[in-house]
Design a protein around this motif. Sequence first.
Motif, PDB file in Angstrom:
ATOM      1  N   LEU A  59      73.413  34.272  58.164  1.00  0.00           N
ATOM      2  CA  LEU A  59      73.566  35.034  59.407  1.00  0.00           C
ATOM      3  C   LEU A  59      72.934  36.419  59.301  1.00  0.00           C
ATOM      4  O   LEU A  59      72.395  36.933  60.283  1.00  0.00           O
ATOM      5  CB  LEU A  59      75.046  35.148  59.768  1.00  0.00           C
ATOM      6  N   ARG A  60      72.989  37.023  58.122  1.00  0.00           N
ATOM      7  CA  ARG A  60      72.354  38.334  57.951  1.00  0.00           C
ATOM      8  C   ARG A  60      70.837  38.216  58.068  1.00  0.00           C
ATOM      9  O   ARG A  60      70.176  39.058  58.664  1.00  0.00           O
ATOM     10  CB  ARG A  60      72.728  38.916  56.588  1.00  0.00           C
ATOM     11  N   ASN A  61      70.268  37.132  57.524  1.00  0.00           N
ATOM     12  CA  ASN A  61      68.815  36.957  57.551  1.00  0.00           C
ATOM     13  C   ASN A  61      68.288  36.483  58.898  1.00  0.00           C
ATOM     14  O   ASN A  61      67.172  36.811  59.281  1.00  0.00           O
ATOM     15  CB  ASN A  61      68.389  35.957  56.475  1.00  0.00           C
ATOM     16  N   HIS A  62      69.064  35.672  59.612  1.00  0.00           N
ATOM     17  CA  HIS A  62      68.562  35.039  60.825  1.00  0.00           C
ATOM     18  C   HIS A  62      69.351  35.410  62.071  1.00  0.00           C
ATOM     19  O   HIS A  62      69.172  34.789  63.120  1.00  0.00           O
ATOM     20  CB  HIS A  62      68.574  33.516  60.665  1.00  0.00           C
ATOM     21  N   GLY A  63      70.210  36.376  61.984  1.00  0.00           N
ATOM     22  CA  GLY A  63      71.072  36.725  63.102  1.00  0.00           C
ATOM     23  C   GLY A  63      70.328  37.161  64.349  1.00  0.00           C
ATOM     24  O   GLY A  63      70.794  36.929  65.464  1.00  0.00           O
ATOM     25  N   ASP A  64      69.171  37.784  64.186  1.00  0.00           N
ATOM     26  CA  ASP A  64      68.418  38.261  65.352  1.00  0.00           C
ATOM     27  C   ASP A  64      67.873  37.113  66.200  1.00  0.00           C
ATOM     28  O   ASP A  64      67.665  37.279  67.396  1.00  0.00           O
ATOM     29  CB  ASP A  64      67.249  39.146  64.911  1.00  0.00           C
ATOM     30  N   GLY A  65      67.660  35.973  65.602  1.00  0.00           N
ATOM     31  CA  GLY A  65      67.084  34.859  66.349  1.00  0.00           C
ATOM     32  C   GLY A  65      68.091  33.821  66.795  1.00  0.00           C
ATOM     33  O   GLY A  65      67.712  32.777  67.304  1.00  0.00           O
ATOM     34  N   ILE A  66      69.374  34.074  66.592  1.00  0.00           N
ATOM     35  CA  ILE A  66      70.396  33.081  66.925  1.00  0.00           C
ATOM     36  C   ILE A  66      71.118  33.482  68.202  1.00  0.00           C
ATOM     37  O   ILE A  66      71.476  34.634  68.390  1.00  0.00           O
ATOM     38  CB  ILE A  66      71.421  32.956  65.786  1.00  0.00           C
ATOM     39  N   ALA A  67      71.324  32.517  69.058  1.00  0.00           N
ATOM     40  CA  ALA A  67      72.106  32.722  70.274  1.00  0.00           C
ATOM     41  C   ALA A  67      73.043  31.531  70.418  1.00  0.00           C
ATOM     42  O   ALA A  67      72.741  30.430  69.979  1.00  0.00           O
ATOM     43  CB  ALA A  67      71.215  32.842  71.498  1.00  0.00           C
ATOM     44  N   SER A  68      74.190  31.776  70.999  1.00  0.00           N
ATOM     45  CA  SER A  68      75.123  30.684  71.269  1.00  0.00           C
ATOM     46  C   SER A  68      75.461  30.710  72.751  1.00  0.00           C
ATOM     47  O   SER A  68      75.356  31.746  73.414  1.00  0.00           O
ATOM     48  CB  SER A  68      76.380  30.816  70.425  1.00  0.00           C
ATOM     49  N   MET A  69      75.865  29.561  73.272  1.00  0.00           N
ATOM     50  CA  MET A  69      76.241  29.519  74.677  1.00  0.00           C
ATOM     51  C   MET A  69      77.430  28.598  74.855  1.00  0.00           C
ATOM     52  O   MET A  69      77.670  27.705  74.054  1.00  0.00           O
ATOM     53  CB  MET A  69      75.097  29.094  75.572  1.00  0.00           C
TER      54      MET A  69
END
Length: 97
Positions: A59-69
């Motif tokens: 999550l620290r490495n890829h958090g900027d590209g993750i979205a949830s809905m």
Amino acid sequence: MPLEIRQLIRDMSLANPLWGAPRIHGELLKLGIESGQTSVAKYMARRRKPPSQGWKTFLRNHGDGIASMDLFVVPTLSFRLLYGLLILKHGRRQMFG
């Protein structure tokens, strides 16, 4: 088991890292070498696997590209249904909807 066969098993397992004991055992049988599959597994080279990243690192490495809905339904006082859609961008924890 002779030293030459043990060395052959070790060399085969190092040269073919995706092969397991059943595959190496089969290849030895093709060469006319009789041995048990458990013996092959015993003499295969042991590899240390690199530690896998945990969820916190991911999550620290890829958090900027993750979205949830989430799509949800709320019944109103007049028994109508109100539909809601929530989109959460994890990089800055911004809500859109």
